[in-house]
Write an enzyme that holds these catalytic residues in place. Structure first.
Site, mmCIF file in Angstrom:
data_model
loop_
_atom_site.group_PDB
_atom_site.id
_atom_site.type_symbol
_atom_site.label_atom_id
_atom_site.label_comp_id
_atom_site.label_asym_id
_atom_site.label_seq_id
_atom_site.Cartn_x
_atom_site.Cartn_y
_atom_site.Cartn_z
ATOM 1 C CD GLU A 292 -2.819 -0.993 -0.132
ATOM 2 O OE1 GLU A 292 -3.154 0.131 -0.547
ATOM 3 O OE2 GLU A 292 -3.105 -2.035 -0.740
ATOM 4 C CB CYS A 326 -1.895 7.277 2.237
ATOM 5 S SG CYS A 326 -3.108 6.339 3.148
HETATM 6 P P1 NAP Z 1 8.577 4.982 3.793
HETATM 7 O O1 NAP Z 1 9.679 5.950 3.899
HETATM 8 O O2 NAP Z 1 8.389 4.267 2.507
HETATM 9 O O3 NAP Z 1 8.781 3.938 4.995
HETATM 10 C C1 NAP Z 1 7.853 2.918 5.228
HETATM 11 C C2 NAP Z 1 8.538 1.778 5.926
HETATM 12 O O4 NAP Z 1 9.481 1.200 5.034
HETATM 13 C C3 NAP Z 1 9.311 2.194 7.163
HETATM 14 O O5 NAP Z 1 9.158 1.205 8.150
HETATM 15 C C4 NAP Z 1 10.732 2.247 6.660
HETATM 16 O O6 NAP Z 1 11.696 2.045 7.652
HETATM 17 C C5 NAP Z 1 10.719 1.076 5.705
HETATM 18 N N1 NAP Z 1 11.818 1.086 4.729
HETATM 19 C C6 NAP Z 1 12.581 2.117 4.302
HETATM 20 N N2 NAP Z 1 13.463 1.698 3.384
HETATM 21 C C7 NAP Z 1 13.261 0.375 3.222
HETATM 22 C C8 NAP Z 1 13.846 -0.630 2.415
HETATM 23 N N3 NAP Z 1 14.838 -0.367 1.550
HETATM 24 N N4 NAP Z 1 13.380 -1.889 2.509
HETATM 25 C C9 NAP Z 1 12.384 -2.191 3.343
HETATM 26 N N5 NAP Z 1 11.783 -1.283 4.141
HETATM 27 C C10 NAP Z 1 12.215 -0.020 4.077
HETATM 28 O O7 NAP Z 1 7.173 5.674 4.124
HETATM 29 P P2 NAP Z 1 6.795 6.552 5.381
HETATM 30 O O8 NAP Z 1 7.426 7.889 5.254
HETATM 31 O O9 NAP Z 1 7.006 5.782 6.627
HETATM 32 O O10 NAP Z 1 5.209 6.681 5.197
HETATM 33 C C11 NAP Z 1 4.610 7.633 4.367
HETATM 34 C C12 NAP Z 1 4.191 6.979 3.068
HETATM 35 O O11 NAP Z 1 3.284 5.911 3.328
HETATM 36 C C13 NAP Z 1 3.415 7.940 2.174
HETATM 37 O O12 NAP Z 1 3.845 7.751 0.853
HETATM 38 C C14 NAP Z 1 1.969 7.496 2.345
HETATM 39 O O13 NAP Z 1 1.124 7.832 1.276
HETATM 40 C C15 NAP Z 1 2.142 6.015 2.503
HETATM 41 N N6 NAP Z 1 0.986 5.397 3.147
HETATM 42 C C16 NAP Z 1 0.131 4.648 2.383
HETATM 43 C C17 NAP Z 1 -1.000 4.094 2.941
HETATM 44 C C18 NAP Z 1 -1.944 3.269 2.124
HETATM 45 O O14 NAP Z 1 -2.785 2.580 2.705
HETATM 46 N N7 NAP Z 1 -1.849 3.301 0.821
HETATM 47 C C19 NAP Z 1 -1.255 4.280 4.303
HETATM 48 C C20 NAP Z 1 -0.344 5.048 5.062
HETATM 49 C C21 NAP Z 1 0.777 5.596 4.473
HETATM 50 P P3 NAP Z 1 12.534 3.291 8.261
HETATM 51 O O15 NAP Z 1 11.531 4.105 9.001
HETATM 52 O O16 NAP Z 1 13.528 2.633 9.127
HETATM 53 O O17 NAP Z 1 13.132 4.014 7.105
#
Ligand code: NAP
Length: 522
Positions: A292, A326
């Site tokens: 997601e 999101c």
């Molecule tokens: P993110 O930067 O993509 O991080 C999400 C998760 O992925 C974190 O736990 C992060 O860990 C981890 N991560 C980072 N690099 C990784 C890698 N190379 N391999 C595996 N995992 C990795 O996103 P965010 O800033 O936390 O969240 C905001 C985003 O989430 C926005 O784009 C939002 O739209 C989206 N979102 C979508 C939904 C939906 O239902 N569609 C719901 C909520 C949020 P670290 O924190 O340690 O970097």
């Protein structure tokens, strides 16, 4: 005891707390004080029942007052991450054969504990994620809903499923768990999304390795403790904070990882999808990726819309939780006949919003999550102010916290970066459309397809939006945020993800595989 012996009342969403009630107000104030007194505590990694400390630590901060350390966490290394996967793999043989009824009861116990500690969880969310009281409470309520809803779903999916019977055969189909799941949530719903993905994996009989967001590991640690208290065996999951860039690839690529449930940004989701697709030496399955991702959600305001209602809901969708959902509205696409009137209303309502510490009930908006997020959002505001015409907000708010004024930029062309890219902050782009058809085309002019809304009183336009507004969650004459479990199964199209509808009747199937058995009986 079989699952059929469990009888549950119909699913109902957890009510949101009304903080104008004095008893609720005192309850959250007491919880905030208690949680504040626990600031700076150190939490261990949990790997297959073992509590582990590392030399490198991860500190989570209170974004309203970044000098305050909310929790100190261990930082898993790739070696520890591999150990967590191996341990989950070994225990899968046992956990996958536990009865569904046993797992369902544990999940109901988790829901019960969450309810019992609701205000405390609210308080952790206020302090670690910068959520205002009502936003924090909605996050906790959604976590409870996921537990209750998936418990009922597992009840439906446990045991043989209905299939046609061939004469002379006994025909059967049943669902089996997949194996080891890596659970990777974002920080913006650090309880609900983490809980939803984790319990979906566990209740279906999978084991899990939970890698929480580095911004909100304390909320995650509290939930991990609650799972243990609810009776989930300490070997059924590992709790593994650590940097995504340091351990993410290993978790995803490990040959014993069977699936990845991810919610986060587009770029990380695409990377996970790509890495998971490449089989590793010794791997015996095609990994499943449930992803997601981001959104660039639009609200269309039609020429005959109720402009007062539309302006209210656009402002609520754009600035609730500082635009860090999101589902947040980041584009308002408005018919030119009502554009000026609508914009004036949005400007006035936006300027009336209060920004301040999330624990202060007088703040409508709290801080954004981090210094890095604040910097990026301010860069977008600066660039967007040249792409369009700033009409409200437009910069940081003074103070220690990561505060940004709710910002409205008008006359934004569809080529602008602030029209196309996910900002994930309190920035609304307003764009003029010459009629409904061009508004719909503008709304669909995005690589994302998560949520969208239309305000209109023309039944034909509403019908057109139902058919052609290409989003996973469409709302008519209401805001585009606030999806409820069971009511609005949630997930998007295109670069918004795999449209795995969280909180819907298809969701648990993503954590299962079906086995068909035919026995000749005559
Ligand atoms: P993110 O930067 O993509 O991080 C999400 C998760 O992925 C974190 O736990 C992060 O860990 C981890 N991560 C980072 N690099 C990784 C890698 N190379 N391999 C595996 N995992 C990795 O996103 P965010 O800033 O936390 O969240 C905001 C985003 O989430 C926005 O784009 C939002 O739209 C989206 N979102 C979508 C939904 C939906 O239902 N569609 C719901 C909520 C949020 P670290 O924190 O340690 O970097």
């Amino acid at each position: 005891m079989s699952a059929s012996s469990i009888s549950l009342p119909e699913f109902r969403n957890e009510p949101l707390t009304d903080f104008s009630v004095p008893a609720h107000r005192s309850a959250i104030e007491a919880a905030l004080a208690k949680v504040h007194s626990e600031f700076g505590r150190e939490y261990d990694l949990l790997i297959g029942g073992e509590r582990v400390k590392t030399t490198e630590k991860l500190r989570s901060l209170n974004p309203s007052r970044p000098s305050e350390i909310v929790g100190i966490h261990q930082k898993a290394t790739p070696e520890l991450a591999a150990r967590a996967i191996e341990s989950a793999y070994t225990y899968f043989a046992e956990w996958s054969t536990t009865s569904a009824s046993d797992r369902i009861r544990k999940l109901l116990a988790a829901a019960h504990l969450l309810r019992e500690h609701k205000f405390e969880f609210d308080a952790w969310l206020v302090y670690e994620a910068g959520k205002t009281w009502p936003e924090a409470d909605a996050d906790t309520a959604e976590a409870i809903d996921f537990c209750e809803y998936y418990a009922r779903e597992m009840l439906r999916l446990a045991g043989p499923q209905p299939v046609v019977q061939l004469p002379g055969e006994k025909d059967e189909m049943r669902y089996l768990p997949l194996g080891v799941g890596v659970i990777i949530p974002p920080w913006n719903f650090p309880l609900a999304i983490l809980a939803g993905m984790t319990v979906a994996a566990l209740v279906t009989g999978n084991t899990a390795v939970i890698k929480p967001s580095s911004e909100t590991p304390t909320v995650a640690a509290k939930f991990a403790e609650l799972l243990l208290e609810a009776g989930f065996p300490d070997r059924s999951f590992s709790f593994l904070p650590g940097s995504g860039s340091a351990i993410g690839d290993l978790l995803v690529q490990h040959p014993k990882t069977r699936f990845i449930a991810f919610t986060g940004s587009r770029d990380v989701g695409l990377r996970i999808n790509e890495l998971a697709a490449k089989p590793q030496a010794g791997q015996r399955w095609i990994k499943r990726v449930i992803a997601e991702m981001g959104g660039k959600d639009a609200i269309i305001v039609d020429a005959d819309a109720d402009l007062e209602k539309a302006a209210n809901d656009v402002v609520a969708s754009a600035f609730g939780y500082q635009g860090q959902k999101c589902s947040a509205c980041s584009r308002a696409i408005v018919d030119e006949h009502v554009y000026d009137e609508f914009l004036a209303k949005v400007k006035k309502k936006t300027e009336a919003l209060t920004v301040g510490p999330a624990d202060d009930p007088g703040s409508y908006m709290g801080p954004v999550i981090s210094e890095g997020a604040r910097r990026t959002i301010l860069q977008y505001i600066e660039a967007g102010s040249k792409e369009g015409k700033p009409v409200a907000g437009g910069g940081a708010v003074s103070g220690d916290g990561y505060f940004i004024k709710p910002t409205v930029i008008a006359d934004v062309p569809s080529s602008a970066r602030i029209f196309r890219e996910e900002i994930f902050g309190p920035v609304l782009a307003v764009t003029k459309a010459k009629d409904f058809e061009s508004a719909l085309n503008l709304a669909n002019d995005s690589e994302y397809g998560l949520t969208g809304a239309i305000f209109s009183n023309t039944p034909e336009h509403i019908r057109q939006a139902r058919e052609r507004f290409f989003v996973g969650n469409l709302y008519v004459n209401r805001k585009c945020t606030g999806a409820m479990v069971g009511v609005h199964p949630f997930g998007g199209f295109n670069m918004s993800g795999t449209d795995s509808k969280a909180g819907g009747p298809d969701y648990l199937l993503l954590f299962l595989q079906a086995k068909s058995i035919a026995e000749r009986v005559a």
